[in-house]
Design an enzyme around this catalytic site. Structure first.
Site, PDB file in Angstrom:
ATOM      1  N   HIS A 153       1.331  -1.338   0.367  1.00 44.05           N
ATOM      2  CA  HIS A 153      -0.194   0.272   0.186  1.00 44.05           C
ATOM      3  C   HIS A 153       1.024   1.601   0.140  1.00 44.05           C
ATOM      4  O   HIS A 153       2.188   1.192  -0.291  1.00 44.05           O
ATOM      5  CB  HIS A 153      -1.152  -0.598   1.318  1.00 44.05           C
ATOM      6  CG  HIS A 153      -0.502   0.165   2.506  1.00 44.05           C
ATOM      7  ND1 HIS A 153       0.619  -0.438   2.960  1.00 44.05           N
ATOM      8  CD2 HIS A 153      -0.907   0.906   3.433  1.00 44.05           C
ATOM      9  CE1 HIS A 153       0.974  -0.160   4.387  1.00 44.05           C
ATOM     10  NE2 HIS A 153       0.136   0.160   4.591  1.00 44.05           N
ATOM     11  N   ASP A 181       5.659   4.983   5.329  1.00 43.52           N
ATOM     12  CA  ASP A 181       7.356   4.016   5.745  1.00 43.52           C
ATOM     13  C   ASP A 181       6.991   3.519   4.909  1.00 43.52           C
ATOM     14  O   ASP A 181       8.152   2.104   5.396  1.00 43.52           O
ATOM     15  CB  ASP A 181       6.616   3.995   7.373  1.00 43.52           C
ATOM     16  CG  ASP A 181       4.975   3.046   7.616  1.00 43.52           C
ATOM     17  OD1 ASP A 181       3.601   4.075   6.992  1.00 43.52           O
ATOM     18  OD2 ASP A 181       4.918   2.275   8.597  1.00 43.52           O
ATOM     19  N   HIS A 182       6.496   2.691   3.739  1.00 45.01           N
ATOM     20  CA  HIS A 182       6.714   1.290   3.472  1.00 45.01           C
ATOM     21  C   HIS A 182       7.252   1.115   1.998  1.00 45.01           C
ATOM     22  O   HIS A 182       7.472   0.785   1.490  1.00 45.01           O
ATOM     23  CB  HIS A 182       5.635   0.672   2.945  1.00 45.01           C
ATOM     24  CG  HIS A 182       4.200  -0.093   4.328  1.00 45.01           C
ATOM     25  ND1 HIS A 182       4.523  -1.582   4.678  1.00 45.01           N
ATOM     26  CD2 HIS A 182       3.946   0.903   5.294  1.00 45.01           C
ATOM     27  CE1 HIS A 182       3.798  -0.889   5.954  1.00 45.01           C
ATOM     28  NE2 HIS A 182       3.775  -0.290   6.120  1.00 45.01           N
ATOM     29  N   HIS A 191      -7.472  -2.094   5.933  1.00 46.07           N
ATOM     30  CA  HIS A 191      -6.201  -1.161   6.258  1.00 46.07           C
ATOM     31  C   HIS A 191      -7.031  -0.004   6.333  1.00 46.07           C
ATOM     32  O   HIS A 191      -6.695   0.844   6.938  1.00 46.07           O
ATOM     33  CB  HIS A 191      -5.369  -0.776   5.702  1.00 46.07           C
ATOM     34  CG  HIS A 191      -3.879  -0.050   6.032  1.00 46.07           C
ATOM     35  ND1 HIS A 191      -3.603  -0.090   7.206  1.00 46.07           N
ATOM     36  CD2 HIS A 191      -2.611   0.515   5.685  1.00 46.07           C
ATOM     37  CE1 HIS A 191      -2.361   0.523   8.061  1.00 46.07           C
ATOM     38  NE2 HIS A 191      -2.389   0.929   7.249  1.00 46.07           N
ATOM     39  N   ASP A 211      -0.537  -4.364   5.963  1.00 44.23           N
ATOM     40  CA  ASP A 211      -0.589  -3.190   6.512  1.00 44.23           C
ATOM     41  C   ASP A 211      -3.077  -3.710   6.802  1.00 44.23           C
ATOM     42  O   ASP A 211      -3.475  -3.665   6.028  1.00 44.23           O
ATOM     43  CB  ASP A 211      -0.770  -2.445   6.596  1.00 44.23           C
ATOM     44  CG  ASP A 211       0.630  -1.993   7.717  1.00 44.23           C
ATOM     45  OD1 ASP A 211       1.527  -2.498   7.192  1.00 44.23           O
ATOM     46  OD2 ASP A 211       0.388  -0.444   7.566  1.00 44.23           O
ATOM     47  N   HIS A 219       6.153  -5.558  11.727  1.00 46.65           N
ATOM     48  CA  HIS A 219       5.594  -4.537  11.415  1.00 46.65           C
ATOM     49  C   HIS A 219       4.763  -4.328  12.885  1.00 46.65           C
ATOM     50  O   HIS A 219       3.761  -4.362  13.293  1.00 46.65           O
ATOM     51  CB  HIS A 219       4.290  -4.192  10.382  1.00 46.65           C
ATOM     52  CG  HIS A 219       3.862  -3.188  10.256  1.00 46.65           C
ATOM     53  ND1 HIS A 219       3.532  -2.678  10.773  1.00 46.65           N
ATOM     54  CD2 HIS A 219       4.211  -2.129   8.742  1.00 46.65           C
ATOM     55  CE1 HIS A 219       2.351  -1.394  10.241  1.00 46.65           C
ATOM     56  NE2 HIS A 219       3.146  -0.797   9.564  1.00 46.65           N
TER      57      HIS A 219
END
Ligand SMILES: [Zn+2]
Ligand SMILES: [Zn+2]
Length: 299
Positions: A64, A68-69, A158, A182, A245
């Site tokens: 997604h 942060d990803h 999410h 997530d 995570h």
């Protein structure tokens, strides 16, 4: 076909810039194929620590678009292009993800176009190896097949405003690893992870003193509690379950839940094999699922 099927957690953290838990990124080495799921902060540093050339990644998969990803993408793309031994990508940078992947990569390409021009002229790096190729999908199903490796994307939840969001089921040599991405507690994870050799799941927890605060509630509502993750594990019955995570929330004067707290709550709903992920922990998937941590894993 070699039977190596290895999953390494490069980053087990979240947006918190902790030096011990880098941003989300998971490396999968399956025979001749090397892929990465997400590229959070520091993914290149972890690859370098492992001795895996940054340019050896066959494809990057996105779950997604939370930053942060993805903040590690330009580093992976451009550092991986350098001619040094730790990089040396000799083909375009390939990214696969849900709808929006092409837009993200198009704009990153534009943002760094000066660097590409400079290095083509100054270092004579091949322009075609700085090229970006993308593939997008908008439904569950097979999104990648190469050299015996198959990657299946599945939709997760999410939160209503955070779409698209997906997890991945990775199949190789009759075995399979699943990454939740997530998500809140989600039936699709149970479905796609049923009987997996390894199920890697996100998790979030706050200390009881903070649980009622609105911004903490908002974060928790986007993720899976340890009790819920335990339910996913209990229902999917992987040979090994693992956390990555780790959203362990703290306040200015309130400590984050400990790993013991996390395990205790998970054990309310799940009694099976479980590993709390840390950066550079590696899972070797074969007749058994072996777990290696730290220096033993550097190669
Ligand atoms: Zn997210
Ligand atoms: Zn996240």
């Amino acid at each position: 076909m070699t039977s190596t099927f290895r999953v390494t957690l490069l980053g087990t953290g979240v947006p918190i810039p902790r030096p011990d838990r880098f941003g989300p990124a998971t490396l999968i080495e399956a025979g001749e194929q090397t892929i990465l799921i997400d590229a959070g902060r520091g993914a290149t540093i972890r690859l370098f620590q492992l001795g895996v050339p940054i340019g050896s990644i066959d494809a990057l998969f996105l779950t997604h678009f939370h930053s942060d990803h993805t903040v590690g993408i330009p580093d992976l793309w451009l550092t991986g292009w350098l001619s040094s031994y730790f990089a040396a990508r000799r083909r375009p940078f390939h990214v696969i993800g849900p709808t929006g992947t092409s837009e993200l990569m198009h704009h990153l390409g534009a943002a760094y176009s000066r660097d590409v021009e400079i290095r083509v002229e100054d270092e004579e790096l091949p322009r075609e190896h700085a090229a970006i190729t993308t593939e997008e999908f908008d439904q569950d199903g097979i999104v990648y097949e190469a050299a015996g490796l198959r990657v299946i994307a599945f939709t997760v939840d999410h939160g209503a405003a955070i779409k698209p969001a997906c997890g991945y089921r990775i199949e190789y040599d009759g075995r399979c690893a699943v990454i939740s991405g997530d998500t809140r507690y989600n039936e699709n994870v149970v479905k796609f992870a049923a009987g997996a050799d390894l199920l890697i799941h996100e998790v979030a927890m706050a200390p009881p003193q903070l649980a009622e605060e609105a911004h903490i509630q908002r974060i928790l509502n986007h993720h899976t509690s340890p009790r819920e993750a335990g339910l996913v594990f209990a229902r999917a019955k992987p040979r090994l379950a693992a956390y990555t995570h780790l959203v362990l929330l703290a306040g200015k004067d309130v400590a984050a839940p400990s790993i013991e707290d996390l395990l205790a709550e998970t054990r309310e709903t799940y009694a099976g094999p479980l590993v709390v992920g840390e950066d550079l922990v590696c899972f070797e998937i074969g007749d058994e699922v072996l777990v290696r941590r730290g220096p033993a894993n550097i190669r």
